[in-house]
Design an enzyme around this catalytic site. Structure first.
Site, short mmCIF file in Angstrom:
data_model
loop_
_atom_site.label_atom_id
_atom_site.label_comp_id
_atom_site.label_asym_id
_atom_site.label_seq_id
_atom_site.Cartn_x
_atom_site.Cartn_y
_atom_site.Cartn_z
N ASN A 1 -7.08 1.52 5.91
CA ASN A 1 -6.67 0.29 5.20
C ASN A 1 -6.86 -0.96 6.04
O ASN A 1 -5.91 -1.74 6.23
CB ASN A 1 -5.19 0.41 4.81
CG ASN A 1 -4.99 0.42 3.32
OD1 ASN A 1 -5.91 0.15 2.55
ND2 ASN A 1 -3.78 0.73 2.89
N GLU B 1 -19.70 5.65 -5.06
CA GLU B 1 -20.41 6.87 -4.67
C GLU B 1 -19.48 8.09 -4.63
O GLU B 1 -19.93 9.19 -4.32
CB GLU B 1 -21.03 6.72 -3.27
CG GLU B 1 -21.83 5.47 -3.04
CD GLU B 1 -23.15 5.52 -3.78
OE1 GLU B 1 -23.84 6.54 -3.66
OE2 GLU B 1 -23.45 4.54 -4.48
N ALA C 1 0.82 -1.21 0.00
CA ALA C 1 0.00 0.00 0.00
C ALA C 1 0.86 1.27 0.00
O ALA C 1 0.65 2.19 -0.79
CB ALA C 1 -0.94 -0.02 1.20
N ARG D 1 -16.08 6.37 -0.75
CA ARG D 1 -17.34 5.63 -0.78
C ARG D 1 -17.48 4.78 -2.03
O ARG D 1 -18.57 4.63 -2.56
CB ARG D 1 -18.50 6.63 -0.69
CG ARG D 1 -18.47 7.47 0.58
CD ARG D 1 -19.68 8.35 0.68
NE ARG D 1 -19.62 9.42 -0.27
CZ ARG D 1 -20.66 10.20 -0.60
NH1 ARG D 1 -21.84 9.98 -0.06
NH2 ARG D 1 -20.52 11.17 -1.48
N GLY D 2 -16.38 4.26 -2.54
CA GLY D 2 -16.44 3.41 -3.73
C GLY D 2 -17.10 4.14 -4.88
O GLY D 2 -16.74 5.27 -5.21
N TYR E 1 2.63 -12.20 -1.57
CA TYR E 1 1.21 -12.52 -1.66
C TYR E 1 0.88 -13.06 -3.04
O TYR E 1 1.47 -12.65 -4.03
CB TYR E 1 0.34 -11.35 -1.21
CG TYR E 1 -0.13 -10.33 -2.20
CD1 TYR E 1 -1.38 -10.44 -2.80
CD2 TYR E 1 0.62 -9.20 -2.49
CE1 TYR E 1 -1.86 -9.46 -3.66
CE2 TYR E 1 0.17 -8.21 -3.34
CZ TYR E 1 -1.08 -8.35 -3.93
OH TYR E 1 -1.54 -7.39 -4.78
N ASP F 1 -4.86 3.01 -2.97
CA ASP F 1 -3.52 3.61 -2.85
C ASP F 1 -3.32 4.66 -3.95
O ASP F 1 -2.69 5.70 -3.71
CB ASP F 1 -2.44 2.53 -2.97
CG ASP F 1 -2.70 1.36 -2.04
OD1 ASP F 1 -3.28 1.59 -0.96
OD2 ASP F 1 -2.35 0.23 -2.40
O1 KDG Z 1 -3.89 -1.80 -1.53
C1 KDG Z 1 -3.25 -2.83 -2.24
C2 KDG Z 1 -2.61 -3.67 -1.20
O2 KDG Z 1 -3.58 -4.50 -0.63
C3 KDG Z 1 -1.55 -4.53 -1.74
O3 KDG Z 1 -0.54 -3.76 -2.32
C4 KDG Z 1 -0.99 -5.44 -0.72
O4 KDG Z 1 -0.25 -3.86 0.89
C5 KDG Z 1 -0.90 -4.85 0.65
C6 KDG Z 1 -1.61 -5.52 1.73
O5 KDG Z 1 -1.02 -5.61 2.77
O6 KDG Z 1 -2.73 -5.96 1.57
#
Ligand code: KDG
Length: 320
Positions: free
Chosen positions: A169, A234, A35, A231-232, A92, A262
């Site tokens: 987040n 919205e 992120a 708000r996505g 990931y 991000d």
């Molecule tokens: O916002 C995107 C992130 O989800 C991705 O880059 C991975 O940072 C990350 C996470 O921890 O989920």
């Protein structure tokens, strides 16, 4: 002086080609995704000087991360290298969905080198010299050590007059809403500019209601200068020193939605650091977020001209 310093974990993102499943894929595409580095890249690509720091294994995997971020112009001089043989790089796996199969994310990030990053290892002077210091709620979720480091860095930044920016987040796979709420409540006192997805504000902080009352409530309760609620579909809304600004979304053909939030933050900070008003920064945020959705990968591969064109052609975007 670097305008923006961000810090947090960046992982290797490994994804099978579209239409293939992790269980059976023979090839995995490799990219960097995190992120806070996604934010730094977006801001750098949009013309600002940005740095990102973290702790990475001194190995080909760690160097792969730094190489990719540097290729976009991000300053990675503050990265701390862990040279012990068992230092880990977080990874990931991303399996792209196709209706009715949802997109699936599998983390392999426990005990990554970044989880041991201590305040004493960070370059606090760089943070103090920056105009804005950004991290997100993912960073303190990763370890007790990072929880302390996050608090220390944000406090040092704010004490030095650096604007502290934070995106809630919330990640369900990392911690429970109650655990997150306790940490967020402590950190919010050190934040000047907060980005909160409406859903995260409700799930973790119990802030229900319309976006304006959520933003006003957070701004007043934690004495935060600017609160941006996303708000996505919205759109988004900001309350800054009591004044409200609203922004619609820009239509996008979505190719890869990961990293949209991000890109929103990166676009906002890029315009803010260029002297833009809250309304203009929201407009850039929204346009950068939409643009990101058209691009494969976590990173918003954008140029200033892309955003200028979206804003010029589409005006204020769509308000629903
Ligand atoms: O916002 C995107 C992130 O989800 C991705 O880059 C991975 O940072 C990350 C996470 O921890 O989920």
């Amino acid at each position: 002086m670097t305008a923006l310093v961000t810090f947090g974990e960046t992982m290797l993102r490994l994804s099978p080609p579209r239409g293939e499943r992790l269980e059976t894929a023979r090839e995995l595409e490799v990219q960097a995704g995190g992120a806070e580095s996604n934010v730094a890249v977006a801001a750098t690509r949009l013309g600002r000087d940005a740095a990102w720091f973290s702790k990475l294994p001194d190995s080909p995997l760690g160097r792969r991360i730094v190489g990719e971020l540097r290729s976009h112009g991000v300053d990675t001089d503050g990265v701390v290298w862990a040279d012990d043989a068992d230092a880990r790089q977080g990874v990931y796996y991303l399996e792209h969905g196709a209706s009715p199969r949802p997109t699936n994310v599998v983390y392999d990030r426990a005990d990554a080198a970044v989880t041991t990053l201590e305040t004493s290892e960070t370059d606090l002077d760089a943070v103090r010299d920056a105009e804005v210091c950004f991290t997100s709620g993912i960073t303190p979720a990763l370890s007790e050590t990072l929880r302390e480091t996050t608090a220390d860095v944000l406090e040092a930044a704010q004490d030095a007059g650096t604007t502290t920016a934070f995106d809630l987040n919330y990640r369900t796979k990392l911690w429970s809403p109650d655990e997150a709420a306790e940490v967020y409540r402590d950190l919010l006192d050190s934040i000047d500019l907060l980005f909160a997805a409406e859903r995260d504000a409700a799930t973790v902080l119990g802030r229900d209601g319309d976006a304006e009352s959520v933003a006003r409530g957070l701004a007043e309760d934690y004495d935060i200068e600017t609160v941006v609620v996303t708000r996505g579909e919205e759109g988004s809304l900001a309350v800054s020193d009591g004044a409200v600004s609203e922004q619609g979304v820009y239509e996008a053909e979505t190719y890869d939605a990961i990293g949209t939030g991000d890109a929103f933050v990166g676009g906002y900070l890029a315009k803010h650091l260029d002297g833009g008003s809250v309304a203009e920064s929201l407009q850039w945020a929204s346009a950068t977020a939409s643009f990101k959705r058209t691009v494969e990968g976590d990173i918003a591969v954008v140029n200033p001209g892309d955003i200028e064109r979206v804003v010029a052609d589409e005006g204020d975007g769509i308000s629903r």
